[in-house]
Design a protein around this motif. Sequence first.
Motif, PDB file in Angstrom:
ATOM      1  N   PHE A 199       0.827  -1.201   0.000  1.00  0.00           N
ATOM      2  CA  PHE A 199       0.000   0.000   0.000  1.00  0.00           C
ATOM      3  C   PHE A 199       0.865   1.257   0.000  1.00  0.00           C
ATOM      4  CE2 PHE A 199      -1.620   3.431   2.709  1.00  0.00           C
ATOM      5  CZ  PHE A 199      -2.664   3.870   1.919  1.00  0.00           C
ATOM      6  N   VAL A 200       1.902   1.269   0.839  1.00  0.00           N
ATOM      7  CA  VAL A 200       2.782   2.440   0.904  1.00  0.00           C
ATOM      8  C   VAL A 200       3.465   2.661  -0.447  1.00  0.00           C
ATOM      9  CG1 VAL A 200       4.865   3.392   1.969  1.00  0.00           C
ATOM     10  CG2 VAL A 200       3.141   2.278   3.388  1.00  0.00           C
ATOM     11  N   ARG A 201       3.892   1.588  -1.091  1.00  0.00           N
ATOM     12  CA  ARG A 201       4.521   1.717  -2.412  1.00  0.00           C
ATOM     13  C   ARG A 201       3.543   2.321  -3.425  1.00  0.00           C
ATOM     14  NH1 ARG A 201       7.232  -4.319  -2.405  1.00  0.00           N
ATOM     15  NH2 ARG A 201       9.180  -3.774  -1.329  1.00  0.00           N
ATOM     16  N   ASN A 202       2.303   1.830  -3.404  1.00  0.00           N
ATOM     17  CA  ASN A 202       1.309   2.382  -4.322  1.00  0.00           C
ATOM     18  C   ASN A 202       0.945   3.812  -3.960  1.00  0.00           C
ATOM     19  OD1 ASN A 202       0.817   0.333  -6.251  1.00  0.00           O
ATOM     20  ND2 ASN A 202      -0.391  -0.813  -4.785  1.00  0.00           N
ATOM     21  N   LEU A 203       0.938   4.102  -2.652  1.00  0.00           N
ATOM     22  CA  LEU A 203       0.626   5.460  -2.214  1.00  0.00           C
ATOM     23  C   LEU A 203       1.667   6.443  -2.729  1.00  0.00           C
ATOM     24  CD1 LEU A 203      -1.111   7.390  -0.551  1.00  0.00           C
ATOM     25  CD2 LEU A 203       0.268   6.807   1.443  1.00  0.00           C
ATOM     26  N   VAL A 204       2.930   6.028  -2.708  1.00  0.00           N
ATOM     27  CA  VAL A 204       3.997   6.879  -3.240  1.00  0.00           C
ATOM     28  C   VAL A 204       3.733   7.162  -4.726  1.00  0.00           C
ATOM     29  CG1 VAL A 204       6.452   6.974  -3.808  1.00  0.00           C
ATOM     30  CG2 VAL A 204       5.731   6.137  -1.564  1.00  0.00           C
ATOM     31  N   LYS A 205       3.296   6.130  -5.453  1.00  0.00           N
ATOM     32  CA  LYS A 205       2.976   6.325  -6.873  1.00  0.00           C
ATOM     33  C   LYS A 205       1.774   7.252  -7.032  1.00  0.00           C
ATOM     34  CE  LYS A 205       4.706   1.761  -8.259  1.00  0.00           C
ATOM     35  NZ  LYS A 205       4.332   0.437  -8.817  1.00  0.00           N
ATOM     36  N   ASP A 206       0.774   7.077  -6.157  1.00  0.00           N
ATOM     37  CA  ASP A 206      -0.420   7.916  -6.242  1.00  0.00           C
ATOM     38  C   ASP A 206      -0.076   9.386  -5.994  1.00  0.00           C
ATOM     39  OD1 ASP A 206      -1.838   5.604  -6.663  1.00  0.00           O
ATOM     40  OD2 ASP A 206      -2.535   5.420  -4.602  1.00  0.00           O
ATOM     41  N   VAL A 207       0.753   9.628  -4.984  1.00  0.00           N
ATOM     42  CA  VAL A 207       1.165  11.005  -4.695  1.00  0.00           C
ATOM     43  C   VAL A 207       1.937  11.580  -5.876  1.00  0.00           C
ATOM     44  CG1 VAL A 207       2.593  12.455  -3.216  1.00  0.00           C
ATOM     45  CG2 VAL A 207       1.155  10.694  -2.193  1.00  0.00           C
ATOM     46  N   GLY A 208       2.841  10.772  -6.434  1.00  0.00           N
ATOM     47  CA  GLY A 208       3.618  11.235  -7.586  1.00  0.00           C
ATOM     48  C   GLY A 208       2.731  11.534  -8.786  1.00  0.00           C
ATOM     49  N   HIS A 209       1.794  10.627  -9.055  1.00  0.00           N
ATOM     50  CA  HIS A 209       0.949  10.750 -10.240  1.00  0.00           C
ATOM     51  C   HIS A 209      -0.094  11.848 -10.095  1.00  0.00           C
ATOM     52  CE1 HIS A 209      -2.147   9.641 -13.209  1.00  0.00           C
ATOM     53  NE2 HIS A 209      -1.163   9.095 -13.884  1.00  0.00           N
ATOM     54  N   ASN A 210      -0.697  11.951  -8.907  1.00  0.00           N
ATOM     55  CA  ASN A 210      -1.829  12.864  -8.722  1.00  0.00           C
ATOM     56  C   ASN A 210      -1.451  14.221  -8.131  1.00  0.00           C
ATOM     57  OD1 ASN A 210      -3.367  10.777  -9.651  1.00  0.00           O
ATOM     58  ND2 ASN A 210      -4.272  10.258  -7.695  1.00  0.00           N
ATOM     59  N   VAL A 211      -0.250  14.330  -7.562  1.00  0.00           N
ATOM     60  CA  VAL A 211       0.139  15.585  -6.913  1.00  0.00           C
ATOM     61  C   VAL A 211       1.425  16.161  -7.495  1.00  0.00           C
ATOM     62  CG1 VAL A 211       0.729  16.705  -4.727  1.00  0.00           C
ATOM     63  CG2 VAL A 211      -1.007  14.904  -4.769  1.00  0.00           C
ATOM     64  N   ILE A 212       2.496  15.387  -7.459  1.00  0.00           N
ATOM     65  CA  ILE A 212       3.800  15.928  -7.841  1.00  0.00           C
ATOM     66  C   ILE A 212       3.852  16.292  -9.319  1.00  0.00           C
ATOM     67  CG2 ILE A 212       6.258  15.429  -8.011  1.00  0.00           C
ATOM     68  CD1 ILE A 212       5.991  13.738  -5.488  1.00  0.00           C
ATOM     69  N   VAL A 213       3.425  15.376 -10.188  1.00  0.00           N
ATOM     70  CA  VAL A 213       3.463  15.668 -11.627  1.00  0.00           C
ATOM     71  C   VAL A 213       2.558  16.846 -11.987  1.00  0.00           C
ATOM     72  CG1 VAL A 213       2.931  14.773 -13.921  1.00  0.00           C
ATOM     73  CG2 VAL A 213       4.174  13.341 -12.289  1.00  0.00           C
ATOM     74  N   PRO A 214       1.271  16.867 -11.524  1.00  0.00           N
ATOM     75  CA  PRO A 214       0.441  18.046 -11.832  1.00  0.00           C
ATOM     76  C   PRO A 214       1.015  19.345 -11.283  1.00  0.00           C
ATOM     77  CG  PRO A 214      -0.933  16.219 -11.116  1.00  0.00           C
ATOM     78  CD  PRO A 214       0.485  15.813 -10.856  1.00  0.00           C
ATOM     79  N   ASN A 215       1.776  19.268 -10.187  1.00  0.00           N
ATOM     80  CA  ASN A 215       2.330  20.490  -9.596  1.00  0.00           C
ATOM     81  C   ASN A 215       3.393  21.136 -10.475  1.00  0.00           C
ATOM     82  OD1 ASN A 215       0.751  20.717  -7.381  1.00  0.00           O
ATOM     83  ND2 ASN A 215       2.388  20.567  -5.900  1.00  0.00           N
ATOM     84  N   MET A 216       3.842  20.431 -11.499  1.00  0.00           N
ATOM     85  CA  MET A 216       4.774  21.036 -12.449  1.00  0.00           C
ATOM     86  C   MET A 216       4.121  22.229 -13.134  1.00  0.00           C
ATOM     87  SD  MET A 216       6.276  17.470 -14.057  1.00  0.00           S
ATOM     88  CE  MET A 216       7.069  18.307 -15.418  1.00  0.00           C
ATOM     89  N   TYR A 217       2.776  22.227 -13.167  1.00  0.00           N
ATOM     90  CA  TYR A 217       2.072  23.338 -13.804  1.00  0.00           C
ATOM     91  C   TYR A 217       2.165  24.618 -12.990  1.00  0.00           C
ATOM     92  CZ  TYR A 217       0.248  20.445 -17.511  1.00  0.00           C
ATOM     93  OH  TYR A 217       0.159  19.637 -18.615  1.00  0.00           O
ATOM     94  N   PHE A 218       2.506  24.509 -11.694  1.00  0.00           N
ATOM     95  CA  PHE A 218       2.725  25.719 -10.911  1.00  0.00           C
ATOM     96  C   PHE A 218       3.819  26.573 -11.553  1.00  0.00           C
ATOM     97  CE2 PHE A 218       0.651  24.072  -6.921  1.00  0.00           C
ATOM     98  CZ  PHE A 218      -0.221  25.140  -6.789  1.00  0.00           C
ATOM     99  N   LYS A 219       4.837  25.930 -12.119  1.00  0.00           N
ATOM    100  CA  LYS A 219       5.924  26.663 -12.769  1.00  0.00           C
ATOM    101  C   LYS A 219       5.382  27.459 -13.947  1.00  0.00           C
ATOM    102  CE  LYS A 219      10.517  26.105 -14.821  1.00  0.00           C
ATOM    103  NZ  LYS A 219      11.595  25.143 -15.184  1.00  0.00           N
TER     104      LYS A 219
END
Length: 463
Positions: A199-219
């Motif tokens: 679950f933790v491994r998938n959660l890391v992927k979920d955070v990356g996919h749903n939060v970190i990558v979209p946050n590139m648009y802040f730039k």
Amino acid sequence: MNDTKKSADVYSIKTKDALGVGLHLIPKIEPEKLLIIQRRVHEKMDDYKGYSFSSTEKRALMIFFDLAQEFDNLEEFFAVCTSVPKVLFNVDCRLYIASGQDEFISVGGTEGKSPVCTSVPLEKEFTAGHLFIPIRGNHELIGQLEFKPAEDVIGCYEIYKFDDLSDHQALFFEKFVNRVGFQLHSKLLRRRSQDHLEFVRNLVKDVGHNVIVPNMYFKLFYNRLRDRIESLQTLSDGLDNKSTEEIKKELNTLYTGLVSQFNEIHSHYEQTSLFLETLLRRRHFEEGRYIVEKRPCNLLKQIIEPQLERYRSRFEERGIRIDLSMGGVPDREVRIVADVGLISQVYANLFSNAVKYTREVVLSDGRHDKFTAYGWDHLEKYFENGWDGLKLNVFTSGPPITQEDREQLYQAGFRCENTGNEYGSGHGLFFVRQVVELHGGNVGYESGDRGNNFYFILPFGAE
């Protein structure tokens, strides 16, 4: 003497290297504790002598111990538990494990249609030819299970059908079940730890996919904001050469752009905060799985529209038209009783895919079109329990997905062969499936004349 000392020194060095710690850090047992253990060894010797187990009974205990180590998979272990008594003593048996407070499920038996008990006794019980022996877990480790079982009973072992049961037989099976209990508790904890880690491994992927990558648009947002701020400086430098009307017009344009930019950044911030708060809930980590927090919500206002606004500018940049022809979501509180944060991320993933994979198509009248659409359908008594379903669609124009790819769309890490150079990890649709299934729904795909429809169905008006 010297050779002996040298060998000891070498052994010490190797032991230190192998363990990764100094030998002085290895705890030593206290003499009093050692005496207690040795006394218990003698007591066990006396116990086994008093049991007077037959050679077959002793062999059964040894075989079970060996096979419990050999078959590590839980389902295989369940079969081992029931197969040993069946093969060695020709008795039928069934294994139950606790699935919740005062809830037990059958996980294996020697007969496909063997009887299933409706309640598990908390003490050994022999009735109507059936022997029920409760399985107790390790009291010190009970707190690591998902729930607190009554009197530490984590399961039950049922043996049947006896014409008569001697005290000796009852004693043997009780000792056998004690060993089942020890192994069962250990394996349940190990499975829970493995599931927690996964679950933790998938959660890391979920955070990356749903939060970190979209946050590139802040730039991108901040670059646009910087450009408008620089435009203010340019306007200031040229004030002497412009009329009041020209200055007012440019200021209004800049003001409108800054407000739009602020709203875009603020919306992105709100959704990012919602996603982080949802993904990083404390209970997720405590339970080792997503804990859904459902509440009635306005599906259009609270979930769909905020996500659509996040992606609207990206649709426009790619020339993708947003079509509402698939029906609208009523502007009312739709009682789908959903986790707003998680279902919002479902739509975010579907809209993100729509941005990347929507393609131009030629319509029947010869016109070219490139569009995405969303909508819903009310399915009466869709679920087996009689509940209605709400089918939520996100459609993208373009060539249909191949039959081979359709079967794997919602699998972890899978990406269709027509993804081209679009960035992706194959995690988005897998996340969608996880969240929808946690809500008691299901996911699917349909191909159409003009493109592809990705949908999910949630219980509607059921809670």
